[in-house]
Scaffold this motif. Structure first.
Motif, PDB file in Angstrom:
ATOM      1  N   THR A  63      31.662 129.214  38.936  1.00 42.63           N
ATOM      2  CA  THR A  63      31.729 127.791  38.621  1.00 42.63           C
ATOM      3  C   THR A  63      31.586 127.589  37.119  1.00 42.63           C
ATOM      4  OG1 THR A  63      30.590 127.396  40.732  1.00 42.63           O
ATOM      5  CG2 THR A  63      30.780 125.530  39.226  1.00 42.63           C
ATOM      6  N   LEU A  64      32.437 126.748  36.544  1.00 41.68           N
ATOM      7  CA  LEU A  64      32.410 126.456  35.115  1.00 41.68           C
ATOM      8  C   LEU A  64      32.485 124.945  34.936  1.00 41.68           C
ATOM      9  CD1 LEU A  64      32.485 127.488  32.171  1.00 41.68           C
ATOM     10  CD2 LEU A  64      34.970 127.626  32.371  1.00 41.68           C
ATOM     11  N   ALA A  65      31.567 124.394  34.133  1.00 42.19           N
ATOM     12  CA  ALA A  65      31.479 122.940  33.980  1.00 42.19           C
ATOM     13  C   ALA A  65      31.685 122.520  32.533  1.00 42.19           C
ATOM     14  CB  ALA A  65      30.105 122.449  34.464  1.00 42.19           C
ATOM     15  N   THR A  66      32.242 121.311  32.371  1.00 41.49           N
ATOM     16  CA  THR A  66      32.394 120.718  31.045  1.00 41.49           C
ATOM     17  C   THR A  66      32.440 119.202  31.197  1.00 41.49           C
ATOM     18  OG1 THR A  66      33.629 120.871  28.957  1.00 41.49           O
ATOM     19  CG2 THR A  66      34.920 120.649  30.967  1.00 41.49           C
ATOM     20  N   VAL A  67      32.461 118.500  30.073  1.00 37.75           N
ATOM     21  CA  VAL A  67      32.689 117.049  30.077  1.00 37.75           C
ATOM     22  C   VAL A  67      34.000 116.800  29.336  1.00 37.75           C
ATOM     23  CG1 VAL A  67      30.333 116.195  30.310  1.00 37.75           C
ATOM     24  CG2 VAL A  67      31.125 116.930  28.074  1.00 37.75           C
ATOM     25  N   ASP A  68      34.826 115.916  29.876  1.00 41.72           N
ATOM     26  CA  ASP A  68      36.128 115.679  29.239  1.00 41.72           C
ATOM     27  C   ASP A  68      36.667 114.268  29.420  1.00 41.72           C
ATOM     28  OD1 ASP A  68      36.761 115.877  31.951  1.00 41.72           O
ATOM     29  OD2 ASP A  68      38.107 117.582  31.741  1.00 41.72           O
ATOM     30  N   HIS A  69      36.535 113.686  30.594  1.00 46.25           N
ATOM     31  CA  HIS A  69      37.176 112.401  30.871  1.00 46.25           C
ATOM     32  C   HIS A  69      36.578 111.241  30.062  1.00 46.25           C
ATOM     33  CE1 HIS A  69      38.993 114.547  34.158  1.00 46.25           C
ATOM     34  NE2 HIS A  69      39.561 113.461  34.653  1.00 46.25           N
ATOM     35  N   ASN A  70      35.262 111.208  29.955  1.00 46.72           N
ATOM     36  CA  ASN A  70      34.556 110.074  29.358  1.00 46.72           C
ATOM     37  C   ASN A  70      34.247 110.219  27.874  1.00 46.72           C
ATOM     38  OD1 ASN A  70      33.861 107.974  31.357  1.00 46.72           O
ATOM     39  ND2 ASN A  70      32.838 109.623  32.444  1.00 46.72           N
ATOM     40  N   VAL A  71      34.392 111.415  27.340  1.00 40.21           N
ATOM     41  CA  VAL A  71      33.856 111.665  26.000  1.00 40.21           C
ATOM     42  C   VAL A  71      34.684 110.990  24.913  1.00 40.21           C
ATOM     43  CG1 VAL A  71      32.809 113.838  26.705  1.00 40.21           C
ATOM     44  CG2 VAL A  71      35.114 113.862  25.759  1.00 40.21           C
ATOM     45  N   PRO A  72      34.030 110.385  23.928  1.00 42.95           N
ATOM     46  CA  PRO A  72      34.765 109.825  22.788  1.00 42.95           C
ATOM     47  C   PRO A  72      35.443 110.956  22.016  1.00 42.95           C
ATOM     48  CG  PRO A  72      32.489 109.020  22.850  1.00 42.95           C
ATOM     49  CD  PRO A  72      32.582 110.142  23.826  1.00 42.95           C
ATOM     50  N   THR A  73      36.567 110.662  21.383  1.00 43.45           N
ATOM     51  CA  THR A  73      37.267 111.687  20.606  1.00 43.45           C
ATOM     52  C   THR A  73      37.125 111.454  19.106  1.00 43.45           C
ATOM     53  OG1 THR A  73      39.355 110.452  20.759  1.00 43.45           O
ATOM     54  CG2 THR A  73      38.929 112.114  22.451  1.00 43.45           C
ATOM     55  N   VAL A  74      36.161 110.627  18.731  1.00 49.67           N
ATOM     56  CA  VAL A  74      35.864 110.430  17.305  1.00 49.67           C
ATOM     57  C   VAL A  74      35.094 111.644  16.786  1.00 49.67           C
ATOM     58  CG1 VAL A  74      35.848 107.927  17.446  1.00 49.67           C
ATOM     59  CG2 VAL A  74      33.730 109.192  17.881  1.00 49.67           C
ATOM     60  N   SER A  75      34.939 111.729  15.484  1.00 48.99           N
ATOM     61  CA  SER A  75      34.276 112.868  14.857  1.00 48.99           C
ATOM     62  C   SER A  75      32.875 113.102  15.437  1.00 48.99           C
ATOM     63  CB  SER A  75      34.167 112.647  13.351  1.00 48.99           C
ATOM     64  OG  SER A  75      33.377 113.659  12.756  1.00 48.99           O
ATOM     65  N   ARG A  76      32.517 114.363  15.599  1.00 49.07           N
ATOM     66  CA  ARG A  76      31.193 114.717  16.119  1.00 49.07           C
ATOM     67  C   ARG A  76      30.271 115.261  15.024  1.00 49.07           C
ATOM     68  NH1 ARG A  76      33.602 117.826  21.419  1.00 49.07           N
ATOM     69  NH2 ARG A  76      34.741 116.021  22.219  1.00 49.07           N
ATOM     70  N   LYS A  77      30.631 115.021  13.785  1.00 49.94           N
ATOM     71  CA  LYS A  77      29.824 115.558  12.685  1.00 49.94           C
ATOM     72  C   LYS A  77      28.382 115.063  12.750  1.00 49.94           C
ATOM     73  CE  LYS A  77      33.575 116.291   9.364  1.00 49.94           C
ATOM     74  NZ  LYS A  77      34.177 115.888   8.062  1.00 49.94           N
ATOM     75  N   ASN A  78      28.189 113.843  13.214  1.00 54.17           N
ATOM     76  CA  ASN A  78      26.847 113.273  13.270  1.00 54.17           C
ATOM     77  C   ASN A  78      26.281 113.265  14.690  1.00 54.17           C
ATOM     78  OD1 ASN A  78      26.831 112.665  10.457  1.00 54.17           O
ATOM     79  ND2 ASN A  78      28.103 110.846  10.872  1.00 54.17           N
ATOM     80  N   PHE A  79      26.870 114.099  15.558  1.00 54.57           N
ATOM     81  CA  PHE A  79      26.406 114.138  16.951  1.00 54.57           C
ATOM     82  C   PHE A  79      24.964 114.643  17.030  1.00 54.57           C
ATOM     83  CE2 PHE A  79      25.592 116.291  20.947  1.00 54.57           C
ATOM     84  CZ  PHE A  79      26.056 115.389  21.889  1.00 54.57           C
ATOM     85  N   LYS A  80      24.130 113.907  17.754  1.00 52.82           N
ATOM     86  CA  LYS A  80      22.750 114.328  17.972  1.00 52.82           C
ATOM     87  C   LYS A  80      22.448 114.520  19.457  1.00 52.82           C
ATOM     88  CE  LYS A  80      21.018 112.136  13.754  1.00 52.82           C
ATOM     89  NZ  LYS A  80      20.124 111.083  13.191  1.00 52.82           N
ATOM     90  N   SER A  81      22.955 113.589  20.259  1.00 53.49           N
ATOM     91  CA  SER A  81      22.741 113.677  21.699  1.00 53.49           C
ATOM     92  C   SER A  81      23.748 112.798  22.404  1.00 53.49           C
ATOM     93  CB  SER A  81      21.321 113.233  22.075  1.00 53.49           C
ATOM     94  OG  SER A  81      21.185 111.833  21.880  1.00 53.49           O
ATOM     95  N   VAL A  82      23.917 113.035  23.694  1.00 51.54           N
ATOM     96  CA  VAL A  82      24.805 112.194  24.504  1.00 51.54           C
ATOM     97  C   VAL A  82      24.337 110.746  24.460  1.00 51.54           C
ATOM     98  CG1 VAL A  82      25.400 111.659  26.908  1.00 51.54           C
ATOM     99  CG2 VAL A  82      25.682 113.983  26.049  1.00 51.54           C
ATOM    100  N   ASP A  83      23.020 110.547  24.487  1.00 51.28           N
ATOM    101  CA  ASP A  83      22.471 109.190  24.521  1.00 51.28           C
ATOM    102  C   ASP A  83      22.854 108.373  23.297  1.00 51.28           C
ATOM    103  OD1 ASP A  83      21.328 109.536  26.965  1.00 51.28           O
ATOM    104  OD2 ASP A  83      19.349 110.077  26.205  1.00 51.28           O
ATOM    105  N   THR A  84      22.910 109.026  22.130  1.00 48.87           N
ATOM    106  CA  THR A  84      23.236 108.279  20.907  1.00 48.87           C
ATOM    107  C   THR A  84      24.713 108.293  20.568  1.00 48.87           C
ATOM    108  OG1 THR A  84      22.764 110.253  19.572  1.00 48.87           O
ATOM    109  CG2 THR A  84      20.941 108.709  19.936  1.00 48.87           C
TER     110      THR A  84
END
Length: 759
Positions: A63-84
């Protein structure tokens, strides 16, 4: 493995036979699933089901899992967590639930901080998780993509996702064998996307119903793996259960040395087996279609179904010339929605947006194809002023690969928006959507009403055609950007650096982590006995108001739009049913749609007079919304297989009967006649005294519905057979255990530093 079946067999026959754990007299088989891909939209309810029943994931290594349908496609340079990072609350909740579920159940997960994250049907092949000869499923209809490797791959609903997680098996009835052969030489400008759109135009969106298609002929033999994946991806749009291409040297070259592919002696043993995966000479196909390659033009859709295709040099069709009343009505509706007039040349159709991406066309080959057209437009050429164009790579690795080759610079210099990996505007569950009335040239796979945004208008094209549309501001024949003049412009422009995928495939994939919570795995007493109700309501006799619906190809996007898929529950979706038809998009007021009118707003039964009900997505939400509304039975001439399975998993009954009988029952419904659907007697009774109409139901499914039984509990009663199969599987195909390795890290080459081109 079961004993070999004598006589010539198709590729589908061979893989099916090798995966049967058990089979009933009526032909319903319990088949073993080798690979399971999981994403955030169709899995929350499945994990909740496991949790409530005290069940573990049987094979985390498969089994292999990922997230794809809901995720924003804007830059992730400032990504900290899913919540933010994810602003939309319901999307954020689904992605957060995915992260919690993979921890709790111990699954390998490519999250938003992992450069391998991407569209589920991109990352499986990219990592070598997808292999020839396997069975592969995912809660997404475009799982057919993986059939390009000579595997049996198909989409499933959420209840079946739960079934696979718990048992690593599925209950399936074997499909028919269909072969589509394309021989000859493709004309200039024609790609695999044009080929599959042309095929769907020839056979229709119901042409492959109840079938698994094998694509054959010199054209498919000559295709790259990426081109084969694009074609197999849209098999579901042709109504098929799956699409397949027999593995060959092209396949083996693609898979060799990928992280999860077998290594060393295991590779040699696997390749020897894979070379047997060809349809035998004289193998019988139930349906044969032959197409001449030279008859396929650069192709574009004009309407709201993937079968609404025309050559880019053609015109919008005129419904008045159509003799079939159903097709004429469908075409008239499509043209109104699309804002098009009959006989308008396709190349005069102006566009507002261009989307290059999706599980159909977001691989490196697709991006190179589009970039080549941009270069051919000239060094100073820009995206047309009336167009917003975006490029969304299929995975983080593809994005890095494209940037190493300088493709991102080509796009950005011309004015394209260069994004992060995700499903994006294919179905618009994230912020990438069309506004009402906006027209898009899209490399995705569906042009249904509202698919890319409520009121949005979609034209399906190849990546090269999408790039051409971006540069001109209207649908354009890509051949205008080909030829000697274009080659000279490309040669005079910046020289792209072709790089190998192996410069990026150097992350070790570790064994599945230990589950953080093991209580669910240590309580076998929590399993309900097979004779107990599972919470699914019994279906014996359902009687009451029947609502008539005069439509064909009623797709799941129409049954329940994407905005209602952002739920963690199976309930509360009654208002979402046929939302775009029941509510005015501008005022929100109820329309005159049949289910808004009394007495049909109390309908228990839906009678559809058109074929192919429930086509499109694997979203089980379509069945949930019908059930929530109170409709427990749908009667139609034919059903898409995934919808049929999903409805029965929820205590609902799909009843296929001849079209003439459907029309007769619809007339009864319009006259106020109530119906009674009796599953025990297998007949539809009418309150006006007219003769009952008989139907047949699958014996096992009929038994489960009559008694409200739990599929998973029934399957777990055959655990000894499953264990015996797994033992034989490990002996015959050891490379399928543990991601193709036994513990520890996969040996990998040291990471290479690849410099980005500087122009």
């Amino acid at each position: 493995m079961p004993a070999p079946v004598s006589g010539p067999r198709t590729l589908y026959d061979k893989i099916w036979d090798d995966h049967v754990v058990d089979i009933k007299e009526d032909g319903l088989a319990l088949i073993y699933i080798d690979r399971h891909l999981v994403h955030e939209v169709t899995s929350p309810q499945a994990f909740e089901g496991l949790r409530n029943a005290g069940r573990a994931v049987r094979r985390p290594d498969c089994t292999l899992a990922t997230v794809d349908h809901n995720v924003p496609t804007v830059s992730r340079k400032n990504f900290k967590s899913v919540d933010t990072f994810i602003a939309e609350p319901d999307s954020r909740a689904q992605c957060a639930a995915m992260e919690e579920n993979v921890k709790e159940f111990g699954l390998t997960y490519f999250g938003l901080t992992d450069r391998r994250q991407g569209i589920v049907h991109i990352i499986g092949p990219e990592q070598g998780f997808t292999l020839p000869g396997i069975t592969c499923v995912c809660g997404d209809s475009h799982t057919s993509t993986h059939g390009a490797f000579g595997s049996l791959a198909f989409g499933i609903g959420t209840s079946e996702v739960e079934h696979v997680l718990a048992t690593q098996t599925l209950l399936q009835k074997k499909s028919k064998n269909m072969r589509i052969t394309v021989d000859g030489e493709l004309v200039e400008g024609v790609t695999s996307k044009d080929v599959i759109l042309h095929i769907i135009g020839v056979i229709g969106t119901a042409g492959g119903t109840d079938s698994v298609i094998e694509y054959a002929g010199s054209v498919f033999r000559g295709f790259s793996m990426e081109a084969r994946m694009s074609a197999c991806n849209m098999s579901i749009e042709a109504g098929a259960r799956a699409g397949m291409v027999a593995p060959d040297e092209v396949t083996f070259a693609y898979l060799r040395n990928r992280p999860l592919s077998p290594k060393g002696d295991a590779w040699d043993r696997a390749e020897k087996y894979w070379r047997t995966l060809q349809s035998d000479e004289n193998a019988k196909f139930d349906i044969e279609i032959k197409i001449k390659a030279e008859d396929i033009p650069p192709t574009v859709t004009w309407g709201t179904s993937p079968q609404d295709v025309v050559a880019i040099t053609g015109s919008v069709p005129d419904p008045t010339t159509m003799t079939d009343a159903g097709k004429r009505a469908s075409a008239e509706r499509s043209l109104v929605y699309m804002g098009l007039e009959p006989n308008v040349p396709m190349q005069e159709v102006k566009i507002d947006k261009v989307f290059i991406g999706s599980c159909t066309n977001s691989r490196i080959e697709d991006l190179r194809s589009a970039a080549r057209i941009v270069l051919a437009a000239g060094p100073e050429a820009k995206v047309a002023s009336n167009v917003h164009a975006m490029v969304v790579p299929g995975s983080g690795l593809i994005k890095q690969h494209a940037e190493a080759e300088g493709l991102d610079v080509v796009f950005k210099r011309a004015g394209f928006d260069w994004r992060e990996a995700g499903c994006s505007m294919c179905l618009g569950m994230n912020p990438d959507q069309l506004a009402p009335g906006e027209r898009c040239a899209s490399t995705s796979n569906r042009n249904f009403e509202g698919r890319q945004g409520a009121g949005g208008r979609t034209h399906l094209v190849s990546p090269a055609m999408a790039a051409a549309a971006a540069m001109t501001g209207k649908l354009t024949d890509v051949r205008k950007f080909l030829g000697a003049d274009a080659e000279a412009k490309i040669a005079a422009g910046p020289q792209l650096k072709l790089t190998s995928v192996y410069e990026f495939l150097n992350d070790p994939v570790l064994p599945s982590p230990k589950p953080e919570s093991t209580t669910h795995a240590s309580e076998p007493s929590a399993l309900p006995p097979a004779s107990s109700p599972s919470g699914v309501e019994k279906f014996v006799v359902v009687s009451g108001v029947a609502a008539p619906l005069h439509m064909e190809n009623v797709d799941t996007d129409k049954i329940i739009p994407k905005q209602f898929l952002k739920t963690l529950k199976r309930t509360g979706l009654a208002n979402a049913l046929f939302f775009a038809l029941r509510f005015d998009p501008k005022t929100g007021e109820k329309t005159d749609f049949i289910l808004n009118r009394a007495p049909y707003d109390q309908a228990k039964i839906l009678v559809c007079t058109g074929k192919n009900f429930g086509c499109g997505s694997s979203r089980e939400h379509a069945a949930w919304s019908l059930n929530d509304f109170g409709i427990r039975c749908v009667i139609a001439p034919s059903f898409a297989e995934i919808f049929r399975n999903n409805s029965m998993q929820n205590g609902m009954l799909p009843v296929p009967i001849p079209e003439a009988d459907c029309k007769a029952l619809a007339e009864d419904a319009e006259a106020g006649v109530e119906l009674a659907v009796d599953l025990e007697k297998q007949e539809i009774r009418r309150s006006n005294g007219k003769p009952a109409i008989p139907f047949t139901a699958d014996p096992f499914r009929r038994h489960c519905l009559l008694n409200g039984l739990d599929d998973i509990a029934l399957t777990l009663q055959r655990d000894t057979s499953i264990e015996s199969f797994e033992q034989r599987r490990s002996e015959v195909w050891p490379w399928l255990d543990g991601f193709g390795y036994k513990g520890g890290k996969i040996p990998v080459a040291p990471p290479k530093q690849t410099k980005k081109n500087e122009w």
